[in-house]
Design a protein around this motif. Sequence first.
Motif, mmCIF file in Angstrom:
data_model
loop_
_atom_site.group_PDB
_atom_site.id
_atom_site.type_symbol
_atom_site.label_atom_id
_atom_site.label_comp_id
_atom_site.label_asym_id
_atom_site.label_seq_id
_atom_site.Cartn_x
_atom_site.Cartn_y
_atom_site.Cartn_z
ATOM 1 N N GLY A 352 12.638 37.221 57.128
ATOM 2 C CA GLY A 352 12.021 37.755 58.332
ATOM 3 C C GLY A 352 12.937 37.807 59.532
ATOM 4 O O GLY A 352 14.159 37.723 59.435
ATOM 5 N N GLU A 353 12.303 37.932 60.698
ATOM 6 C CA GLU A 353 13.037 38.094 61.952
ATOM 7 C C GLU A 353 13.770 36.804 62.328
ATOM 8 O O GLU A 353 13.166 35.737 62.401
ATOM 9 C CB GLU A 353 12.067 38.476 63.076
ATOM 10 N N VAL A 354 15.067 36.923 62.588
ATOM 11 C CA VAL A 354 15.842 35.776 63.059
ATOM 12 C C VAL A 354 16.327 35.967 64.494
ATOM 13 O O VAL A 354 16.669 34.989 65.166
ATOM 14 C CB VAL A 354 17.039 35.464 62.131
ATOM 15 N N ILE A 355 16.396 37.217 64.962
ATOM 16 C CA ILE A 355 16.793 37.497 66.343
ATOM 17 C C ILE A 355 15.855 38.541 66.931
ATOM 18 O O ILE A 355 15.490 39.508 66.262
ATOM 19 C CB ILE A 355 18.240 38.033 66.434
ATOM 20 N N GLY A 356 15.482 38.344 68.176
ATOM 21 C CA GLY A 356 14.827 39.372 68.969
ATOM 22 C C GLY A 356 15.620 39.555 70.242
ATOM 23 O O GLY A 356 16.018 38.570 70.878
ATOM 24 N N GLY A 357 15.892 40.795 70.623
ATOM 25 C CA GLY A 357 16.691 41.031 71.817
ATOM 26 C C GLY A 357 16.388 42.367 72.440
ATOM 27 O O GLY A 357 15.713 43.219 71.844
ATOM 28 N N SER A 358 16.891 42.566 73.655
ATOM 29 C CA SER A 358 16.660 43.835 74.344
ATOM 30 C C SER A 358 17.581 43.958 75.540
ATOM 31 O O SER A 358 18.184 42.975 75.998
ATOM 32 C CB SER A 358 15.212 43.936 74.838
ATOM 33 N N GLN A 359 17.684 45.192 76.044
ATOM 34 C CA GLN A 359 18.216 45.384 77.384
ATOM 35 C C GLN A 359 17.064 45.141 78.337
ATOM 36 O O GLN A 359 15.914 45.530 78.073
ATOM 37 C CB GLN A 359 18.789 46.795 77.559
ATOM 38 N N ARG A 360 17.344 44.476 79.453
ATOM 39 C CA ARG A 360 16.297 44.098 80.391
ATOM 40 C C ARG A 360 16.153 45.168 81.484
ATOM 41 O O ARG A 360 17.119 45.859 81.816
ATOM 42 C CB ARG A 360 16.612 42.756 81.045
ATOM 43 N N ILE A 361 14.965 45.269 82.026
ATOM 44 C CA ILE A 361 14.754 46.168 83.165
ATOM 45 C C ILE A 361 15.590 45.676 84.341
ATOM 46 O O ILE A 361 15.525 44.490 84.709
ATOM 47 C CB ILE A 361 13.265 46.217 83.545
ATOM 48 N N ASP A 362 16.374 46.581 84.948
ATOM 49 C CA ASP A 362 17.174 46.193 86.109
ATOM 50 C C ASP A 362 16.743 46.927 87.377
ATOM 51 O O ASP A 362 17.299 46.690 88.449
ATOM 52 C CB ASP A 362 18.663 46.431 85.836
ATOM 53 N N ASP A 363 15.768 47.819 87.265
ATOM 54 C CA ASP A 363 15.287 48.599 88.399
ATOM 55 C C ASP A 363 14.116 47.881 89.070
ATOM 56 O O ASP A 363 13.115 47.554 88.420
ATOM 57 C CB ASP A 363 14.858 49.986 87.924
#
Length: 430
Positions: A352-363
């Motif tokens: 299953g999932e071992v990492i969750g990630g994203s680009q964050r809102i900067d506005d």
Amino acid sequence: MKTTITQVPAYEGQVVTIGAWLANKRSSGKIAFLQLRDGTGFIQGVVAKSDVTEDVFQLAKNMTQESSMYISGTIVEDKRSPFGYEMQVSDIQLIQEAVDYPITPKEHGTEFLMDHRHLWLRSSRQHAIMKIRNEIIRATYQFFNDQGYVKVDPPILTGSSAEGTTELFHTQYFDEEAYLSQSGQLYMEAAAMAFGKVFSFGPTFRAEKSKTRRHLIEFWMIEPEMAFVDHEESLEIQEQYVSFVIQSVLENCQLELDTLGRDTSKLEAIKAPFPRISYDDAIALLKDKGFTDIEWGEDFGAPHETAIAESFEKPVFITNYPAAIKAFYMKPDPARPEVVLCADLIAPEGYGEVIGGSQRIDDLTLMEQRYEEHNLSGPAYKWYLELRQYGSVPHSGFGLGLERTVAWIAGVDHVRETIPFPRLLNRLYP
């Protein structure tokens, strides 16, 4: 010469003394074979009646499991041993005789072993798992330190939730309400604005009433956060990090992997880059595999993740999930605002999932809009909004769950064996 088991290869042909416990033993006539452990490893001590006094030989034959001792002898090479060496014993000094040790070499049920977790940790299997966990932690520090990251420790007691969920442990913080942290991410974003590239490693808590083999109530997370890093760059960092950790385990934990019977060929193939599949394509793939009920906009469960992973030999990134099923801070795709710039890394072999990630809102304006949509306008989140007011930059981050990663790399079925003292839905002891 006093030494430890892992150091004895340097003393081949010499007499050494080791502080040890008796893990197991067998004897036949004029010889006794002692399976010894000292915390660093396991070695066999061979006690020949002709080489020791009668008192020492009787002590060896009658010693009980988990009795402690100082044991002395000559270190010799033994290619039949998984460790490669054994001790030809010349003397034993008993420290404490253990009586009626509850975990015997026979089979025990899981609940019994969990009730005796404080003792079960001594077994060769649990020892191997914990050594692999330790190597993953060591390699994590090496990877991020070598890449110029600063380790920052976010608080465990917080006044707000990172994910905006209700699965939180509440506590009274003097005259106000507080929560046990479910992620250090929001604080790591603040740290990234101060130090550029940061990572944290610490305990997190989820009040999720789950009994699956992938879930713990208390678990450890590695959470890097990077200023001036976009989504694609973050994915490259993630795959480099995971590849580095796996290669470090292969290099430094071969004996432990052998103890667990792990098929290392599956690990040896895991090197960056990793395949990527969009959420849209994942939905289509699942429908082709017979999951006809899955619809766009639904999150994936364990069976879905496993089915997707089976189509790839390496871990696979599932990217660009619908914004509606992801956290409020994830940045929408500028070309398609209904999905966000995020990815989950799904491990092979059903882990299953071992990492969750994203680009964050900067506005700032968009984050204020998200605050309204998620009812986050209270003072607890004011400081997080201010990160977008004062020198906001593109930034990304991710979180790796340590226990799921240990389970995957070690080939262990349940995460309860991947943490020293697991906290499960119905377990707070020992």
